[in-house]
Scaffold this motif. Structure first.
Motif, PDB file in Angstrom:
ATOM      1  N   GLY A 110       0.799  -1.213   0.000  1.00 52.18           N
ATOM      2  CA  GLY A 110       0.000   0.000   0.000  1.00 52.18           C
ATOM      3  C   GLY A 110       0.831   1.263   0.000  1.00 52.18           C
ATOM      4  N   LEU A 111       0.225   2.323   0.510  1.00 55.16           N
ATOM      5  CA  LEU A 111       0.839   3.646   0.592  1.00 55.16           C
ATOM      6  C   LEU A 111       1.337   3.839   2.019  1.00 55.16           C
ATOM      7  N   HIS A 112       2.560   4.341   2.153  1.00 57.38           N
ATOM      8  CA  HIS A 112       3.182   4.483   3.470  1.00 57.38           C
ATOM      9  C   HIS A 112       3.762   5.884   3.640  1.00 57.38           C
ATOM     10  N   TYR A 113       3.809   6.302   4.911  1.00 58.16           N
ATOM     11  CA  TYR A 113       4.498   7.537   5.265  1.00 58.16           C
ATOM     12  C   TYR A 113       5.222   7.297   6.575  1.00 58.16           C
ATOM     13  N   GLU A 114       6.479   7.697   6.636  1.00 55.63           N
ATOM     14  CA  GLU A 114       7.296   7.585   7.846  1.00 55.63           C
ATOM     15  C   GLU A 114       8.190   8.806   7.895  1.00 55.63           C
ATOM     16  N   ASP A 115       8.020   9.619   8.947  1.00 51.19           N
ATOM     17  CA  ASP A 115       8.838  10.835   9.011  1.00 51.19           C
ATOM     18  C   ASP A 115      10.150  10.623   9.750  1.00 51.19           C
ATOM     19  N   GLY A 116      10.390   9.395  10.208  1.00 49.94           N
ATOM     20  CA  GLY A 116      11.631   9.102  10.911  1.00 49.94           C
ATOM     21  C   GLY A 116      11.612   9.587  12.348  1.00 49.94           C
ATOM     22  N   GLY A 117      10.465  10.060  12.802  1.00 48.06           N
ATOM     23  CA  GLY A 117      10.364  10.578  14.165  1.00 48.06           C
ATOM     24  C   GLY A 117       9.089  10.161  14.844  1.00 48.06           C
ATOM     25  N   CYS A 118       8.088  11.021  14.765  1.00 45.39           N
ATOM     26  CA  CYS A 118       6.885  10.809  15.563  1.00 45.39           C
ATOM     27  C   CYS A 118       5.626  10.512  14.749  1.00 45.39           C
ATOM     28  N   THR A 119       5.732  10.384  13.447  1.00 42.72           N
ATOM     29  CA  THR A 119       4.544  10.174  12.632  1.00 42.72           C
ATOM     30  C   THR A 119       4.786   9.063  11.621  1.00 42.72           C
ATOM     31  N   TRP A 120       3.843   8.147  11.541  1.00 39.29           N
ATOM     32  CA  TRP A 120       3.848   7.134  10.495  1.00 39.29           C
ATOM     33  C   TRP A 120       2.397   6.734  10.221  1.00 39.29           C
ATOM     34  N   TRP A 121       2.136   6.308   9.033  1.00 38.30           N
ATOM     35  CA  TRP A 121       0.833   5.743   8.693  1.00 38.30           C
ATOM     36  C   TRP A 121       0.957   4.890   7.446  1.00 38.30           C
ATOM     37  N   ALA A 122      -0.043   4.055   7.247  1.00 33.37           N
ATOM     38  CA  ALA A 122      -0.107   3.194   6.070  1.00 33.37           C
ATOM     39  C   ALA A 122      -1.560   3.096   5.631  1.00 33.37           C
ATOM     40  N   MET A 123      -1.767   3.009   4.337  1.00 41.06           N
ATOM     41  CA  MET A 123      -3.108   2.782   3.798  1.00 41.06           C
ATOM     42  C   MET A 123      -2.998   1.617   2.822  1.00 41.06           C
ATOM     43  N   SER A 124      -3.798   0.601   3.071  1.00 34.84           N
ATOM     44  CA  SER A 124      -3.740  -0.607   2.260  1.00 34.84           C
ATOM     45  C   SER A 124      -5.112  -0.959   1.712  1.00 34.84           C
ATOM     46  N   ARG A 125      -5.112  -1.513   0.502  1.00 35.02           N
ATOM     47  CA  ARG A 125      -6.335  -2.056  -0.090  1.00 35.02           C
ATOM     48  C   ARG A 125      -6.559  -3.434   0.540  1.00 35.02           C
ATOM     49  N   VAL A 126      -7.788  -3.676   0.966  1.00 35.69           N
ATOM     50  CA  VAL A 126      -8.140  -4.960   1.564  1.00 35.69           C
ATOM     51  C   VAL A 126      -9.346  -5.500   0.797  1.00 35.69           C
ATOM     52  N   GLY A 127      -9.121  -5.863  -0.455  1.00 38.46           N
ATOM     53  CA  GLY A 127     -10.221  -6.320  -1.301  1.00 38.46           C
ATOM     54  C   GLY A 127     -10.754  -5.172  -2.140  1.00 38.46           C
ATOM     55  N   GLU A 128     -11.664  -5.490  -3.009  1.00 38.75           N
ATOM     56  CA  GLU A 128     -12.225  -4.500  -3.929  1.00 38.75           C
ATOM     57  C   GLU A 128     -13.038  -3.442  -3.173  1.00 38.75           C
ATOM     58  N   GLY A 129     -12.648  -2.174  -3.328  1.00 40.30           N
ATOM     59  CA  GLY A 129     -13.383  -1.076  -2.718  1.00 40.30           C
ATOM     60  C   GLY A 129     -13.232  -0.966  -1.215  1.00 40.30           C
ATOM     61  N   ARG A 130     -12.263  -1.661  -0.639  1.00 43.50           N
ATOM     62  CA  ARG A 130     -12.044  -1.628   0.810  1.00 43.50           C
ATOM     63  C   ARG A 130     -10.605  -1.199   1.100  1.00 43.50           C
ATOM     64  N   PHE A 131     -10.467  -0.315   2.078  1.00 42.38           N
ATOM     65  CA  PHE A 131      -9.145   0.164   2.474  1.00 42.38           C
ATOM     66  C   PHE A 131      -9.081   0.263   3.990  1.00 42.38           C
ATOM     67  N   VAL A 132      -7.878   0.158   4.523  1.00 44.31           N
ATOM     68  CA  VAL A 132      -7.640   0.425   5.937  1.00 44.31           C
ATOM     69  C   VAL A 132      -6.524   1.460   6.010  1.00 44.31           C
ATOM     70  N   LEU A 133      -6.716   2.462   6.850  1.00 48.04           N
ATOM     71  CA  LEU A 133      -5.745   3.526   7.087  1.00 48.04           C
ATOM     72  C   LEU A 133      -5.440   3.505   8.575  1.00 48.04           C
ATOM     73  N   TYR A 134      -4.162   3.381   8.918  1.00 55.98           N
ATOM     74  CA  TYR A 134      -3.799   3.287  10.328  1.00 55.98           C
ATOM     75  C   TYR A 134      -2.405   3.857  10.535  1.00 55.98           C
ATOM     76  N   GLY A 135      -2.136   4.257  11.757  1.00 59.17           N
ATOM     77  CA  GLY A 135      -0.830   4.807  12.072  1.00 59.17           C
ATOM     78  C   GLY A 135      -0.864   5.581  13.367  1.00 59.17           C
ATOM     79  N   GLU A 136       0.090   6.486  13.508  1.00 59.84           N
ATOM     80  CA  GLU A 136       0.095   7.308  14.713  1.00 59.84           C
ATOM     81  C   GLU A 136       0.877   8.595  14.493  1.00 59.84           C
ATOM     82  N   ASP A 137       0.543   9.564  15.298  1.00 60.34           N
ATOM     83  CA  ASP A 137       1.266  10.809  15.397  1.00 60.34           C
ATOM     84  C   ASP A 137       1.342  11.120  16.886  1.00 60.34           C
ATOM     85  N   GLU A 138       2.397  11.762  17.305  1.00 60.24           N
ATOM     86  CA  GLU A 138       2.551  12.036  18.740  1.00 60.24           C
ATOM     87  C   GLU A 138       1.416  12.879  19.306  1.00 60.24           C
TER      88      GLU A 138
END
Length: 194
Positions: free
Chosen positions: A25-53
């Motif tokens: 999927g799509l990822h973001y990592e700032d190397g510090g306090c923020t990261w997230w990922a968004m992945s396709r989980v089947g047709e028309g379904r996505f999960v977005l998860y991560g954290e920020d301080e």
């Protein structure tokens, strides 16, 4: 935006920072306090998860179950493991054309999502970031057209790659093969006819 800085070298790395697209999927990592990922989980379904301080979820008392009410297709094992390690600040899922999340208590001010993804919330911010990476001969209309084509999944990789400039003058030119792979993995581009 993740495709713009894609490089073959970074694809081979085991630890990455910045934004990238891969088979997960799509990822973001700032190397510090923020990261997230968004992945396709089947047709028309996505999960977005991560954290920020700035997230108040993982330290909230009483604890918040970020997976409450989640559909059975969520990657529960992975998400529970991250939550148990205090590595998770929010979980959203997309299905049937709408985003949803677990209910939050009224006193929760921020789950970190807007801070962690703020650069993608406002269309003007995305256009500014995209315009800044285009050749001087390309203009705001080029950025708007590229973004519109990406949104409708009709972008041809050449349309983007041909007007990209290196992030810093004197850097290597954009890595065309890696950018094309990222655009195709993201599902926002159509293969260029050979």
């Amino acid at each position: 935006m993740a495709a713009i800085d894609a490089t073959t070298e970074a694809e081979a790395s085991t630890y990455r920072t910045g934004m990238w697209v891969d088979h997960d999927g799509l990822h973001y990592e700032d190397g510090g306090c923020t990261w997230w990922a968004m992945s396709r989980v089947g047709e028309g379904r996505f999960v977005l998860y991560g954290e920020d301080e700035s997230s108040g979820v993982k330290w909230h008392k009483p604890p918040i179950d970020m997976l409450a009410g989640g559909p059975d297709w969520l990657p529960f094992d992975e998400l529970r493991e991250q939550a148990a390690g205090y590595e998770l600040g929010c979980v959203y899922w997309f299905e049937d054309g709408a985003w949803a999340r677990a209910p939050y208590p009224e006193d929760l001010r921020d789950d970190g999502l807007s801070c962690g993804m703020s650069m993608f919330i406002e269309r003007e911010q995305v256009l500014d970031a995209l315009s800044a990476r285009l050749l001087e001969s390309a203009g705001r209309l080029d950025a708007e057209g590229i973004l519109s084509d990406a949104e409708t999944r009709s972008l041809t990789p050449d349309r983007l790659v041909d007007v990209l400039r290196p992030e810093t003058p004197g850097d290597e030119p954009p890595d065309r093969p890696a950018i094309v792979r990222a655009l195709l993995l993201a599902g926002i581009a159509v293969p260029t006819a050979q």
